[in-house]
Design a protein around this motif. Sequence first.
Motif, PDB file in Angstrom:
ATOM      1  N   ALA A  16       0.847  -1.197   0.007  1.00 27.90           N
ATOM      2  CA  ALA A  16       0.011   0.081  -0.014  1.00 27.90           C
ATOM      3  C   ALA A  16       0.915   1.284  -0.024  1.00 27.90           C
ATOM      4  O   ALA A  16       1.965   1.160   0.668  1.00 27.90           O
TER       5      ALA A  16
ATOM      6  N   THR B  77       3.011   0.698 -10.452  1.00 30.70           N
ATOM      7  CA  THR B  77       1.854   0.715  -9.610  1.00 30.70           C
ATOM      8  C   THR B  77       0.815  -0.244 -10.241  1.00 30.70           C
ATOM      9  O   THR B  77       0.394  -0.128 -11.423  1.00 30.70           O
ATOM     10  N   ALA B  78       0.394  -0.979  -9.359  1.00 28.78           N
ATOM     11  CA  ALA B  78      -0.783  -1.946  -9.820  1.00 28.78           C
ATOM     12  C   ALA B  78      -2.149  -1.421 -10.043  1.00 28.78           C
ATOM     13  O   ALA B  78      -2.330  -0.229  -9.586  1.00 28.78           O
ATOM     14  N   GLU B  79      -3.219  -2.018 -10.646  1.00 24.33           N
ATOM     15  CA  GLU B  79      -4.608  -1.613 -10.837  1.00 24.33           C
ATOM     16  C   GLU B  79      -5.449  -1.081  -9.722  1.00 24.33           C
ATOM     17  O   GLU B  79      -5.966  -0.116  -9.852  1.00 24.33           O
ATOM     18  N   ASP B  80      -5.067  -1.891  -8.268  1.00 16.82           N
ATOM     19  CA  ASP B  80      -5.388  -1.502  -7.373  1.00 16.82           C
ATOM     20  C   ASP B  80      -4.873  -0.381  -6.622  1.00 16.82           C
ATOM     21  O   ASP B  80      -5.189  -0.247  -5.423  1.00 16.82           O
ATOM     22  N   GLY B  81      -3.756   0.265  -7.073  1.00 19.32           N
ATOM     23  CA  GLY B  81      -3.092   1.324  -6.561  1.00 19.32           C
ATOM     24  C   GLY B  81      -2.042   0.984  -5.648  1.00 19.32           C
ATOM     25  O   GLY B  81      -1.341   1.702  -5.106  1.00 19.32           O
ATOM     26  N   ARG B  82      -1.952  -0.229  -5.442  1.00 22.52           N
ATOM     27  CA  ARG B  82      -0.630  -0.895  -4.546  1.00 22.52           C
ATOM     28  C   ARG B  82       0.676  -0.783  -5.567  1.00 22.52           C
ATOM     29  O   ARG B  82       0.544  -0.863  -6.748  1.00 22.52           O
TER      30      ARG B  82
ATOM     31  N   THR C 148       3.634 -11.899  -2.753  1.00 20.62           N
ATOM     32  CA  THR C 148       3.041 -12.804  -3.670  1.00 20.62           C
ATOM     33  C   THR C 148       3.575 -13.927  -4.151  1.00 20.62           C
ATOM     34  O   THR C 148       3.152 -14.876  -4.680  1.00 20.62           O
TER      35      THR C 148
END
Length: 323
Positions: A242, A262-267, A294
């Motif tokens: 995060a 940055t991933a699609e979920d903002g992380r 992961t």
Amino acid sequence: MRIDRLLAVLLLLQRRGQVTAADVAEEMEVSERTARRDLEALMMAGVPVYSVAGRGGGWRLVGGARTDLTGLTADEARALFLVAGPAAEATPAVKAALRKLVQALPKPFRGPAETAASSLVVDPKHWGASWPAQQPPRFLEVLQEATIAGVQVQLGYNDRHGSPSRRTIHPLGVVVKGPAWYVVSNTDEGIRTFRIDRVSSVELTDEPVTRPADFDLGATWRQITEEVNRIREPLEIDGLCASDGMGKLRMTLGDRLAIGDTAEDGRIEVRIRGYNEYALAGELAGLVEWLEITAPVAVRDRLVSIGRSLVDRYSPAGLSVPS
């Protein structure tokens, strides 16, 4: 940056002829204490700066004000470039200034000055945990001299186990990493690095150094540190963090942390180096609020085991942990 200031202070001295610490502090927008330290650093490095006490006193260059550096001796010019030219610290502006300063030197001094400017790398990152500050090691100065002069050295050396040896090295550059100093050398076995605080004796020879073609101290040091890191920290794990946890992650991991996209979920994608699954999982367990591992599965499994152990030890009696 202090290197920029040292160059600026020297040029200020040349322009005005004499300055006080207050003058330097006002010009550089630093405290008088910092200005005085910069002036003393130039003097200690061998640049011909001296202080004049009493009313009307201050700091002067030997020989008075000058618009170029032609009054410097060969040793003084080398000292200046050792102070002002660490490859890992110099900004483009500093490098441009150094090129101009080289052109101001008499031709016989230009080669040694350029060699001095490229013979030192400052790497502020520590190996592992931070060490306390240390005094420069005993043989640092003579090894710097050998590097600039381009002569081979008979070196007495104690390895990390304390076993003594004697060998011939071709010094190519000096590196300061955190509080530790190293000399990077060409040897019969190839490029080798020696920690200077383990050196027991130094004898300069008249034999010239054999320098590999296109040798670059900064690039070579990066290769050395990457190889050491691979040996010390062979495990790499991937995760998502995060954004509000990145500060804690950087503070905990230092240069063992690589930041990705940055991933699609903002992380934020991260890659972390460590010694083994057991040690790394224990280190990261306290960051679970922000960090999701992961891969690899072994680290995730270890984190699950740590979580169960924590619940078993600290949860109220009768609370069970789902499998």
